[in-house]
Structure formats: structure tokens, C-alpha cells
Scaffold this active site. Structure first.
Site, PDB file in Angstrom:
ATOM      1  N   LYS A  81       0.861  -1.193   0.000  1.00  0.00           N
ATOM      2  CA  LYS A  81       0.000   0.000   0.000  1.00  0.00           C
ATOM      3  C   LYS A  81       0.897   1.244   0.000  1.00  0.00           C
ATOM      4  O   LYS A  81       1.915   1.274   0.714  1.00  0.00           O
ATOM      5  CB  LYS A  81      -0.882  -0.025   1.254  1.00  0.00           C
ATOM      6  CG  LYS A  81      -1.904   1.098   1.340  1.00  0.00           C
ATOM      7  CD  LYS A  81      -2.762   0.933   2.613  1.00  0.00           C
ATOM      8  CE  LYS A  81      -3.858   1.980   2.711  1.00  0.00           C
ATOM      9  NZ  LYS A  81      -4.679   1.841   3.939  1.00  0.00           N
ATOM     10  N   SER A 156      -9.715   1.727   3.039  1.00  0.00           N
ATOM     11  CA  SER A 156      -8.875   2.496   2.164  1.00  0.00           C
ATOM     12  C   SER A 156      -7.845   1.681   1.401  1.00  0.00           C
ATOM     13  O   SER A 156      -7.324   2.147   0.386  1.00  0.00           O
ATOM     14  CB  SER A 156      -8.144   3.572   2.984  1.00  0.00           C
ATOM     15  OG  SER A 156      -7.268   2.979   3.913  1.00  0.00           O
ATOM     16  N   SER A 180      -9.802  -0.625   7.261  1.00  0.00           N
ATOM     17  CA  SER A 180      -9.232  -0.518   5.915  1.00  0.00           C
ATOM     18  C   SER A 180      -8.509  -1.743   5.381  1.00  0.00           C
ATOM     19  O   SER A 180      -8.125  -1.764   4.213  1.00  0.00           O
ATOM     20  CB  SER A 180      -8.271   0.659   5.839  1.00  0.00           C
ATOM     21  OG  SER A 180      -9.006   1.844   5.674  1.00  0.00           O
TER      22      SER A 180
END
Ligand code: GLN
Length: 489
Positions: A81, A156, A180
Site C-alpha cells: 500500500k 482504504s 481498511s
């Protein structure tokens, strides 16, 4: 083998590497090919240094040829990420604010990962600064749900979930502040785990809400998630909230912990507001555990109803403080229009941050301001203590708690983008776990009639990741959801 290489699990790839059936370089090349084939549809990556990945893969192959092997992930690519620092690679948090920032160092989780020989693989899309539930708040692009590209992948960590579901990586790392990791894992039909607060060092993770943030794994199987968690867990002097605790051998524990478990079902997580197809799939999972001899009991988490409100006060308060560092002076976007220093702060922040990030900074500043601190922030902290106590009390009676991960399967792009409150309600079953600091895992437990994945959340006692993984593994062993893949041809 090449045509199916991209859907082999990390465990299978490890065996292939061991037997010499494949090299790490071949794995990376297969993923490059796969990514080129599907990325136009999926859009999980913000950038990808293919040459660096190939070079690391070749190093791994050379090690292996010399008879050295650093561990089960040696030579296995892991998507990252774009919120975790990897030395020499972009670190943008999908924000214009950090569009040109390159990490000068490795996050501890990345340093540990590299020490196992794993290959950092690309920078994955996310909601800007991890604020969101759909990746629609990314300043760059919206990632698609591989099961239906009209739908969002969750957020997210949407890129981290989508790339694993789409066969662009066997594993990835994400971060979970209010859901997330678990929420996008559920919506993309993969495994995602938020560890106990303090298990994985946050050093080198760009801070959103420091008392809630945790790094965790995405994978297509529970065993793979266990391997990746193993690689990144453990105390770190550079994160004062990282805990000194012995890290078990998670993979070994999978087969050693056999239950039967006592599992708690909180009534607050079912019924009104939960999509009937989600409820049906989760109830079927509960019945599976019952049929395996587990004792199913009702538990109550009465303060859950405050979780969303409390989360959005505490998370925004911490975010408003953490994001104060992006001032346009140091490593961030700097406005070219500024007349003087004050103007520079205003304009750089106005240009650099997107609307959701601004909303959070404004809300967080408000709840911390002297006139409202007691009414909002302090009260939220008290409610947080009660939410944590609910969980710890419940976990004294049961080994783990089963809930839906999300109230509904993936929604359509744009459906909630203009309605922050509806978007925030997506975190209703996950944010309480962050407030309590406890571990949680989401595993696929079914599909909706329209073919969208549904996730089962398993929550447990602090530092009992091994137990949660074993409970999740039992379900996975008896079902085939993890072997199904979206049709992206
Ligand atoms: N969706 C939640 C939010 O928008 C959670 C985000 C996260 O866990 N990083 O804050």
C-alpha cells in the site's frame, strides 16, 4: 504452469521455488504479464518499479542456487500500500501533497519483509491518507472491484485487496485504522487481517490516527496471511507502542489449534441495516462452526452503537494533528502562488489535500478546540474505554466473536461518494475492533446473487492472532470460496 502462476498462493509458490519448478524471476515476470493484462480494468497500482522487483527476484534465485534460503517468503512478491515507506520508492498516500515524495528509508515492516527475502511489488492505490472506504478518495484514480469493475473494491486499502483478488500479487500489505484491511478484503473476496494494536511496528507507516493504525496482511488463503503476518510482527524500539510479546509460529499453530471453540455472536451486529444476503452467508458460517462441535453463544457488545461516532471523533482529532506536518515548507507539495509564509501554508494545504482529508482536518480541529474538547473528544475517549471493556468482557466468555465484516457487499462507484455519512457507515462492524485494539480477520464466506463476495469477521482477544487464524483456517478448509477467481479476461 506459466498461465496459472499468477493465481498460485504464496505457499504453493514457495513449494515451486523449493522444488525448482519455478524461479523467483519467473514469478515476477508472470506477475508483470498478468498486471499488464488486467491493470486497465482493475487499476490497483499507482506505480511499480519492475526493475527493482526483478533484481531482487534474481538475488533470491542466486541465494537459492547457493543453498541459502531466508524463509518461506524468499523470492515471493508482496504488493505494498502506498502508505508504507520503501527506500527509494514513491510514497504518495495517493495525495497530491506527496505526489513527488520518495522514501529515504524502509518502514520496519518493510525492513523485516526484505530480511525474509520477499520482493516488494509495486505501490498500491488507496483513499488519500487512508481516509475512506472505497478508494474514491484517491487523488489519482479509482480502483475497480475485480468481481465487478462497476463496483468499488472497498477502502482504504482498495489496491491491496484488488491486486490479490485479481492475481496481480499473491500477497500484499495494507493498513487498518477503522477497517481498511478487513473491509476491502471482504468486498474483494480475499483474506485480510488487522493485528492487535502494537503487534506490528508502525515505524515508516504514514500516520493517520496513531492510536488506531495497524499494518496487516492480505492473502488468498489464511495460511498465506499467517506467513506474511509472521514476517512483519514483533517488537521494534522505533515504535514505542509496539509490544514486547513472544511471536508464535502462526503457520504451525494453524494445525495445532483444533478447537472446538466457544464462539460469541453479538446481536448488535445482525438485523436492521444488514443486507439479507450478507446475514444469510454469515449465519451459514456460524452453523458450520456449530456442526463442527463449536459452542455458539450470544454475547452483547452494548456500546457498539457509539462506535462510528466515537471513531470519527478520535480518528479525525488524531488526523488533524498528524497532518499538521504537511506545511508546504518541507517535503510536501508547495504552492507556487504564495505571497508570504502564512499564505504558503494556506495555499499549499488548500492545493495539496483533497476534500475528504480537508473535512477530517476541520472536524478533528473542531473536536479538539477548547470550547468543544470536553463535549466531544473527552467524551469519545470515555466511550472508547467502554467499547474496549465490552470486548474484553465478552472475550472472557468466548474464544472469538463472529460478525459480518461489512453491512453489504461492494457498492457501485459514485453511489456514496457525495454522502460522507453513508460512506462512514461502512465501518460500522470494523471500527469498534480498532477502538478496542483487538485483532480481527475477514475471510470470504459466500457470494451474493449478483456474484459479489461476502466476508465473515472473526474478532478475538489481544495478541491471540494464532487462535483467529486457526478458526478462520478451519472454515476455509471446508469451503471453496478461496479457490474462486473473478473473470477478468
Ligand atoms: N473507512 C474508515 C475511514 O475512512 C477507515 C479507514 C482506515 O481504516 N484507514 O476512516
Amino acid at each position: 504452469m506459466a498461465e496459472t502462476l499468477h493465481y498460485r498462493t504464496a505457499t504453493e509458490l514457495g513449494r515451486d521455488l523449493e522444488s525448482g519448478a519455478v524461479s523467483s524471476e519467473e514469478i515476477v515476470r508472470a506477475l508483470i504479464e498478468r498486471t499488464r493484462a488486467v491493470e486497465d480494468t482493475v487499476g490497483a497500482f499507482l506505480s511499480c518499479d519492475e526493475d527493482d522487483a526483478l533484481a531482487r527476484a534474481r538475488e533470491s534465485d542466486e541465494r537459492r542456487a547457493r543453498g541459502e534460503r531466508r524463509g518461506p517468503l524468499d523470492g515471493i512478491p508482496v504488493g505494498i500500500k502506498d502508505i508504507l515507506a520503501v527506500e527509494g520508492q514513491p510514497l504518495t498516500c495517493a495525495s497530491r501533497m506527496l505526489a513527488n515524495f520518495v522514501s529515504p528509508y524502509d518502514a520496519t515492516a518493510i525492513r523485516k519483509l526484505k530480511a525474509t527475502g520477499a520482493v516488494p511489488w509495486g505501490r498500491l492505490n488507496m483513499d488519500e491518507f487512508a481516509m475512506g472506504s472505497s478508494t474514491e478518495n484517491s487523488s489519482v484514480k479509482i480502483t475497480a472491484n475485480p468481481w465487478n469493475p462497476e463496483c468499488i473494491p472497498g477502502g482504504s486499502s482498495g489496491g491491496s485487496a484488488a491486486c490479490v483478488a485479481a492475481g496481480e500479487a499473491p500477497l500484499s500489505l495494507g493498513s487498518d485504522t477503522g477497517g481498511s484491511i478487513r473491509q476491502p478484503a471482504a468486498l474483494c473476496g480475499v483474506v485480510g487481517m488487522k493485528p492487535t494494536y502494537g503487534l506490528v511496528s508502525r515505524y515508516g507507516l504514514v500516520a493517520f490516527a496513531s492510536s488506531l493504525d495497524q499494518i496487516g496482511p492480505f492473502a488468498r488463503t489464511v495460511e498465506d496471511a499467517a506467513l506474511l503476518l509472521q514476517a512483519v510482527a514483533g517488537h521494534d524500539d522505533r515504535d514505542s507502542t509496539s509490544f514486547k510479546t513472544e511471536i508464535p509460529d502462526y503457520r504451525r499453530e494453524l494445525s495445532q489449534r483444533r478447537g472446538p471453540w466457544k464462539l460469541g455472536i453479538p446481536k448488535e451486529y445482525f438485523g436492521e441495516g444488514v443486507d439479507p444476503e450478507v446475514e444469510k452467508a454469515v449465519r451459514a458460517a456460524i452453523e458450520f462452526y456449530r456442526s463442527e462441535g463449536c459452542e455458539i453463544v450470544d454475547v452483547s457488545l452494548p456500546h457498539t452503537e457509539y462506535a462510528i461516532g466515537v471513531y470519527y471523533i478520535i480518528a479525525t482529532a488524531e488526523a488533524s494533528s498528524n497532518l499538521a506536518r504537511y506545511d508546504g515548507v518541507r517535503y510536501t507539495h508547495r504552492s507556487k502562488e504564495a505571497a508570504d509564509a502564512i499564505d504558503l501554508y494556506f495555499k499549499s494545504r488548500a492545493e495539496g489535500f483533497g476534500p475528504e482529508v480537508k473535512r477530517r482536518i476541520i472536524l478533528g480541529t473542531y473536536v479538539l478546540s477548547s470550547g468543544y474538547y470536553d463535549a466531544y473528544y473527552l467524551k469519545a475517549q470515555k466511550a472508547r474505554t467502554l467499547i474496549r471493556k465490552d470486548f474484553l468482557d465478552a472475550c472472557r466468555k468466548v474464544d472469538a466473536i463472529l460478525t459480518p465484516t461489512t453491512p453489504a457487499p461492494a457498492f457501485r462507484k459514485g453511489e456514496k461518494a457525495d454522502d460522507p455519512l453513508r460512506m462512514y457507515l461502512n465501518d460500522i462492524f470494523t471500527s469498534s475492533g480498532n477502538l478496542a485494539g483487538i485483532p480481527g480477520i475477514s475471510i470470504p464466506c459466500g457470494f451474493s446473487e449478483s456474484g459479489l463476495p461476502i466476508g465473515l469477521q472473526i474478532l478475538g482477544r489481544p495478541f491471540e492472532e494464532a487462535e483467529l487464524l486457526a478458526i478462520a483456517h478451519r472454515f476455509e478448509q471446508a469451503h471453496d470460496y478461496h479457490t474462486r477467481h473473478p473473470d477478468l479476461t
